[in-house]
Design an enzyme around this catalytic site. Structure first.
Site, PDB file in Angstrom:
ATOM      1  N   GLY A 154       0.726  -1.205  -0.020  1.00  0.00           N
ATOM      2  CA  GLY A 154      -0.123   0.004   0.064  1.00  0.00           C
ATOM      3  C   GLY A 154       0.749   1.332   0.013  1.00  0.00           C
ATOM      4  O   GLY A 154       1.888   1.470  -0.617  1.00  0.00           O
ATOM      5  N   SER A 155       0.391   2.262   0.755  1.00  0.00           N
ATOM      6  CA  SER A 155       0.585   3.813   0.723  1.00  0.00           C
ATOM      7  C   SER A 155       2.216   3.980   0.708  1.00  0.00           C
ATOM      8  O   SER A 155       3.066   3.309   1.599  1.00  0.00           O
ATOM      9  CB  SER A 155      -0.149   4.364   1.883  1.00  0.00           C
ATOM     10  OG  SER A 155       0.383   5.554   2.022  1.00  0.00           O
ATOM     11  N   SER A 156       2.572   5.005   0.170  1.00  0.00           N
ATOM     12  CA  SER A 156       3.823   5.618   0.272  1.00  0.00           C
ATOM     13  C   SER A 156       4.085   6.170   1.522  1.00  0.00           C
ATOM     14  O   SER A 156       5.188   6.440   2.225  1.00  0.00           O
ATOM     15  CB  SER A 156       3.758   6.715  -0.750  1.00  0.00           C
ATOM     16  OG  SER A 156       2.871   8.031  -0.510  1.00  0.00           O
ATOM     17  N   GLY A 157       2.814   6.377   2.575  1.00  0.00           N
ATOM     18  CA  GLY A 157       3.220   6.573   3.901  1.00  0.00           C
ATOM     19  C   GLY A 157       3.722   5.535   4.642  1.00  0.00           C
ATOM     20  O   GLY A 157       4.101   6.032   5.966  1.00  0.00           O
TER      21      GLY A 157
END
Lengths: 137, 423
Positions: free
Chosen positions: A64-67
């Protein structure tokens, strides 16, 4: 019995030892963890609610996320980061986040770490050598 | 890894400590993946400017601003990810004066560095367009998946690294930069008929769940055609549930003219089918609400195209959003400017909705929209929004996400829910 040593690659250098928390699920560090508590919140994860704070966090995969980078970094600033991260494959976002947190990160080991390591095992992670040693009980 | 003379000078600090620190981090990432060299990037798409507050203390921020004014600039074309409020829509948001003061200062730094303040999850819709084969360093999972898959550009999963690549114009050559890692690893054969953007979002979410291990690359067959909006929703869905940095749609995306091309001559090891039943199940997975009452309707995740904003305006023309329902249509600022000229924003406003630029409710976690941390029921056509809402919104003292209930459906169904106040 001899300790089992897994050999792999260095994502980030450093040394840590402690109790393992192993998850066979894919976890996103953004949304899939609570940075305030250092626990897994990933929907549909069998390990939802478990704490990795101060443990050797053994993860099948991130996703998932780049976070993932920013939240791993945030975990460190809040004092809720794991002591080390061991993963099946390497994630550039976890390399960055583990550098920020100054914790060792190893991956691409000669055995799948989520099978070789059990939750509660005492393990030593040597980021400099890219090894994980599982202490025999 | 090998560094050329100029890269060595960057690392040694000849261009200042910001460039040196950036190069040091890129080398560490490259070394972890056995990169042999750096490559020049077409563009970067770093986190929004708020992230500077994480990396630098106030004194360092002042220094950085001074250095930027004296000539420190990005070395590659750079847009930026979501991270700004919509300053025209203050009352919709609820951020504090203190937040505004801080973000304006950080915006000034980005501006001086030469990073375009696009504040969008879909830079590919507002000028960051990459020719096939060119290296990039983009944050935002749905955006790097778009870039790799739809453009055929080459980029890895990026976080702060994208900012460091913006400063240096470089990225280490590994992973998705290399042909061998772009080869399909699993096949999804689509039997279900896809009729809406939310169907594509649901398929994306399903595909991501099959490809939730790092370095997987799913290929899809059985899709006859896909619009820009369909592909955008697919990217959003697969980027939320998956670990894959790209996908192939045979006959549609540039590296998959045929199934053989997608698998680079190999045969797929297993075939997963996606049936009408699977499509239905995915909708069930993405809808957690039981109560029909809807508090908020969110469209434009990833950020809407101008065409979408126009279609939504047509559906709302002369109608009234139900009292107490918040309707947001999210897009990037250039899209909102065009939507204004075309009269779309006025139509949506008259109906009681709001075209919001540069935002995402996830900014609520940073205090931009305090109400995101209260319990509410959200209706959306976005599988990505449903996924993150299930994990992040609602009261934070229990378990984040559990206080937010979601209805997932087509754009038409969402508009109807906004007008009726119920699903």
């Amino acid at each position: 019995m001899k300790n089992l040593i897994l050999k792999g690659k260095t994502g980030n250098k450093g040394y840590a030892e402690g109790e393992a928390l192993v998850t066979k699920d894919s976890i996103c560090f953004f949304g899939g963890i609570n940075p305030e508590t250092g626990t897994i919140t990933e929907i549909r994860s069998k390990d939802k609610g478990k704490s990795f704070k101060g443990k050797i966090f053994v993860i099948e995969s991130t996703k998932g996320s780049s976070g993932v980078w920013a939240w791993l970094s945030l975990l460190g600033r809040l004092g809720n980061a794991p002591k080390a991260i061991v993963m099946t494959r390497g994630d550039p976002l976890v390399v960055g986040g583990s550098i920020d947190d100054n914790i060792p990160y190893v991956f691409d080991l000669d055995r799948n770490p989520t099978e070789a390591i059990k939750t509660g095992d005492h393990v030593k992670v040597n980021g400099n050598k890219g090894t994980v040693e599982i202490i025999s009980k | 890894m090998y560094l050329d003379k100029n890269e060595e000078r960057m690392l040694a600090g000849e261009y200042g400590r910001e460039i040196s620190k950036a190069m040091e981090m890129l080398v560490k990432i490259g070394d972890a993946f056995d990169a042999k060299r750096m490559v020049n990037i077409h563009s970067a798409h770093p986190y929004g400017p708020g992230v500077l507050d994480w990396v630098y203390n106030e004194e360092e921020q002042e220094q950085l601003l001074k250095r930027a004014r004296e000539g420190l600039k990005v070395s590659a074309f750079s847009t930026c990810h979501v991270g700004l409020p919509d300053f025209e829509e203050r009352e919709e948001q609820g951020y504090s004066d203190e937040y505004e003061k801080k973000i304006l200062r950080l915006m000034e730094i980005y501006n001086e560095l030469g990073i375009a303040l696009t504040s969008t999850c879909a830079p590919y819709l507002v000028g960051n367009v990459v020719p096939k084969g060119q290296p990039i360093a983009w944050t935002e999972s749905s955006a790097w998946i778009w870039a790799n898959s739809v453009f055929g550009a080459r980029g890895n999963r990026e976080g702060m690294g994208s900012y460091f690549s913006a400063l240096t114009g470089k990225t280490p050559e590994f992973g998705m930069q290399l042909d061998e890692n772009r080869k399909a690893t699993l096949l999804v054969d689509v039997k279900a008929s896809l009729k809406s953007v939310s169907d594509f979002g649901a398929l994306g979410y399903f595909t991501g769940r099959q490809a939730d291990k790092l370095w997987e690359v799913p290929a899809l067959t059985g899709i006859k055609s896909a619009t820009t909006e369909d592909l955008k929703q697919f990217c959003g869905g697969t980027s939320s549930s998956g670990a894959n940095a790209m996908f192939h749609m045979v006959g549609i995306t540039p590296e998959a003219p045929t199934l053989e091309a997608a698998f680079q001559g190999d045969k797929p090891k297993e075939k997963i089918t996606f049936t009408e039943e699977d499509l239905k199940k995915e909708y069930e997975l993405l809808s957690t609400a039981e109560d029909d009452d809807v508090d908020m309707v969110l469209l434009g995740c990833p950020h809407a195209t101008l065409k979408e904003v126009g279609e939504i305006a047509s559906m709302l023309r002369g109608k009234k959003v139900h009292e107490g329902v918040r309707l947001w249509v999210q897009c990037a600022e250039p899209t909102k400017i065009m939507a204004k000229k075309l009269g779309y924003t006025d139509v949506i406003r008259k109906a009681g909705g709001c075209v919001m630029c540069g935002v995402c409710p996830l900014l609520g976690l940073f205090g931009v929209f305090p109400w995101v941390k209260e319990d509410f029921t959200l209706a959306t056509n976005s599988s990505k929004q449903s996924h993150y809402a299930q994990e992040c919104y609602g009261r934070q003292d229990v378990s984040p996400g559990e206080g937010c209930k979601i209805w997932f459906g087509t754009t038409e169904k969402c508009i109807s829910a906004a007008l009726k106040g119920e699903w």
